[in-house]
Design a protein around this motif. Structure first.
Motif, PDB file in Angstrom:
ATOM      1  N   PHE A  59      -9.398   7.730  -1.328  1.00 25.21           N
ATOM      2  CA  PHE A  59      -8.702   6.903  -0.920  1.00 25.21           C
ATOM      3  C   PHE A  59      -8.917   6.014  -0.791  1.00 25.21           C
ATOM      4  N   VAL A  60     -10.292   5.461  -1.263  1.00 25.70           N
ATOM      5  CA  VAL A  60     -11.041   4.418  -2.181  1.00 25.70           C
ATOM      6  C   VAL A  60     -10.385   3.932  -3.737  1.00 25.70           C
ATOM      7  N   GLY A  68      -8.023   5.002  -4.614  1.00 24.48           N
ATOM      8  CA  GLY A  68      -6.560   4.858  -4.923  1.00 24.48           C
ATOM      9  C   GLY A  68      -5.566   3.544  -5.293  1.00 24.48           C
ATOM     10  N   TRP A  69      -7.009   2.755  -4.275  1.00 17.01           N
ATOM     11  CA  TRP A  69      -6.401   0.980  -4.357  1.00 17.01           C
ATOM     12  C   TRP A  69      -6.826   0.040  -5.734  1.00 17.01           C
ATOM     13  N   ILE A  71       0.545   4.226   1.463  1.00 19.56           N
ATOM     14  CA  ILE A  71       0.758   3.110   2.455  1.00 19.56           C
ATOM     15  C   ILE A  71       0.726   2.030   1.332  1.00 19.56           C
ATOM     16  N   ALA A  72      -0.092   1.936   0.354  1.00 15.08           N
ATOM     17  CA  ALA A  72       0.232   0.325  -0.198  1.00 15.08           C
ATOM     18  C   ALA A  72       2.178   0.447  -0.800  1.00 15.08           C
ATOM     19  N   GLN A 127      -3.061   6.628   0.907  1.00 12.79           N
ATOM     20  CA  GLN A 127      -3.514   5.775  -0.058  1.00 12.79           C
ATOM     21  C   GLN A 127      -2.484   5.109  -1.066  1.00 12.79           C
ATOM     22  N   ARG A 128      -1.738   5.798  -1.457  1.00 12.09           N
ATOM     23  CA  ARG A 128      -0.176   5.186  -2.596  1.00 12.09           C
ATOM     24  C   ARG A 128       0.867   5.116  -1.583  1.00 12.09           C
ATOM     25  N   THR A 146      -5.858  11.890   0.198  1.00 10.62           N
ATOM     26  CA  THR A 146      -6.460  10.685   0.267  1.00 10.62           C
ATOM     27  C   THR A 146      -5.759   9.901  -0.542  1.00 10.62           C
ATOM     28  N   PHE A 147      -6.020  10.575  -1.595  1.00 11.98           N
ATOM     29  CA  PHE A 147      -4.745   9.705  -2.901  1.00 11.98           C
ATOM     30  C   PHE A 147      -3.741   9.176  -2.730  1.00 11.98           C
ATOM     31  N   TRP A 181       7.144   3.569   1.902  1.00  8.50           N
ATOM     32  CA  TRP A 181       6.285   4.247   1.344  1.00  8.50           C
ATOM     33  C   TRP A 181       6.526   5.990   0.443  1.00  8.50           C
TER      34      TRP A 181
END
Length: 294
Positions: free
Chosen positions: A149-150, A152-153, A70-71, A67-68, A63-64, A177
């Motif tokens: 996921f959280v 990773g931001w 997506i970011a 997230q990366r 999930t990390f 991506w």
């Protein structure tokens, strides 16, 4: 291929940017920071086996990685300035800390892990101790995934390079991506191995299976509880006193994450080395002393 500079890549080509992203992900997975090691350690040790530790490390890192990716795409689209907001980065410590502390508090208070039945079934074990039958509940699988996921931001040197240099080097949005995904893959490889080793460490003590489970869950609970409290405090102090959030001591090492002793590094060391490993070894010694023949 052009020269790969992990410290300060500038204007890389597509191939160099992708290789750099993967290599930086591997380094990121090895370096102790507040977004990876304390969380991986807690859930992996709580699994008290190599397989479950590997699974915890994989779930967190998958999930990390998502997230990366997506970011990274958002950065290619020109939205990286939103992710570089220092206030947002400090504020992120609070929800991460709340997630950790909530799980740890419930495990210590009720001797059971968080089990909201959001995904899958809840599997229970029982461990007979001197006070009677204590009910232990394994940490449900979605918790490491949510944390990954959280967490990773958060923004650090690695994320800054990824969002401002590597993602913009991609030729189109269809590729935007990919640097983030490769960075996450590098971290995943290291954290999965680390999770398996942490889980193996918990299972390899010369104790009965029930005692190993007790030690592992106590260790995970305390790491989550005190680590979560430290994260919340760091986030609040960083928001109230921004200069404190940017405190650092230069180490002279030419490695991102280790070039300075700063708040994230201190959090990782305190959570894992202090609370986590300290609890693990003291609990193991206590149970061995109480059961010299077992």
């Amino acid at each position: 291929m052009e020269f790969i500079d992990l410290w300060n890549p500038t204007h890389p080509g597509v191939a160099a940017a992708l290789v750099t992203a993967l290599l930086l992900g591997l380094v990121h997975g090895m370096v102790p920071d507040e977004h990876t090691w304390p969380i991986t350690f807690s859930y992996a040790v709580g699994g008290y086996s190599t397989r479950k530790g590997l699974r915890a490390g994989l779930l967190f890192s998958l999930t990390f990685t998502m997230q990366r990716a997506i970011a990274s795409e958002l950065a290619w689209l020109g939205l990286s300035h939103w992710m570089q907001n220092d206030w947002l980065n400090q504020a992120l410590f609070v929800p991460i800390g709340l997630l950790m502390a909530a799980g740890g508090w419930l495990m210590l208070r009720q001797r059971r892990a968080v089990h909201l039945h959001l995904i899958g079934q809840c599997h229970e074990d029982r461990f007979d101790d001197t006070s009677g039958t204590s009910r232990w509940t394994r940490m449900t699988g979605w918790m490491p995934a949510l944390h990954g996921f959280v967490a990773g931001w958060g923004l650090g040197a690695f994320a800054l390079i990824l969002y401002t240099t590597l993602a913009p080097a991609m030729p189109s949005a269809a590729w935007g991506w990919l640097p983030g995904a490769l960075f996450g893959l590098g971290t995943l490889i290291v954290q999965a191995v680390a999770g398996a080793l942490f889980g193996r460490m918990a299972a390899s003590r010369k104790l009965s299976p029930q005692a190993v489970r007790a030690v592992a869950l106590t260790t995970a609970a305390r790491t989550l509880l005190w680590g979560g409290a430290a994260y919340i405090a760091a986030g609040v102090l960083g928001l109230l006193f921004p200069s404190l959030a940017h405190w650092s001591i230069n180490t002279g090492l030419h490695v991102h994450g280790l070039s300075h002793i700063d708040l994230p590094l201190v959090l990782a060391v305190v959570c894992v080395a202090g609370v986590g490993l300290g609890t693990f070894f003291t609990q193991t010694r206590a149970l061995r002393a109480a059961n010299p023949g077992g």
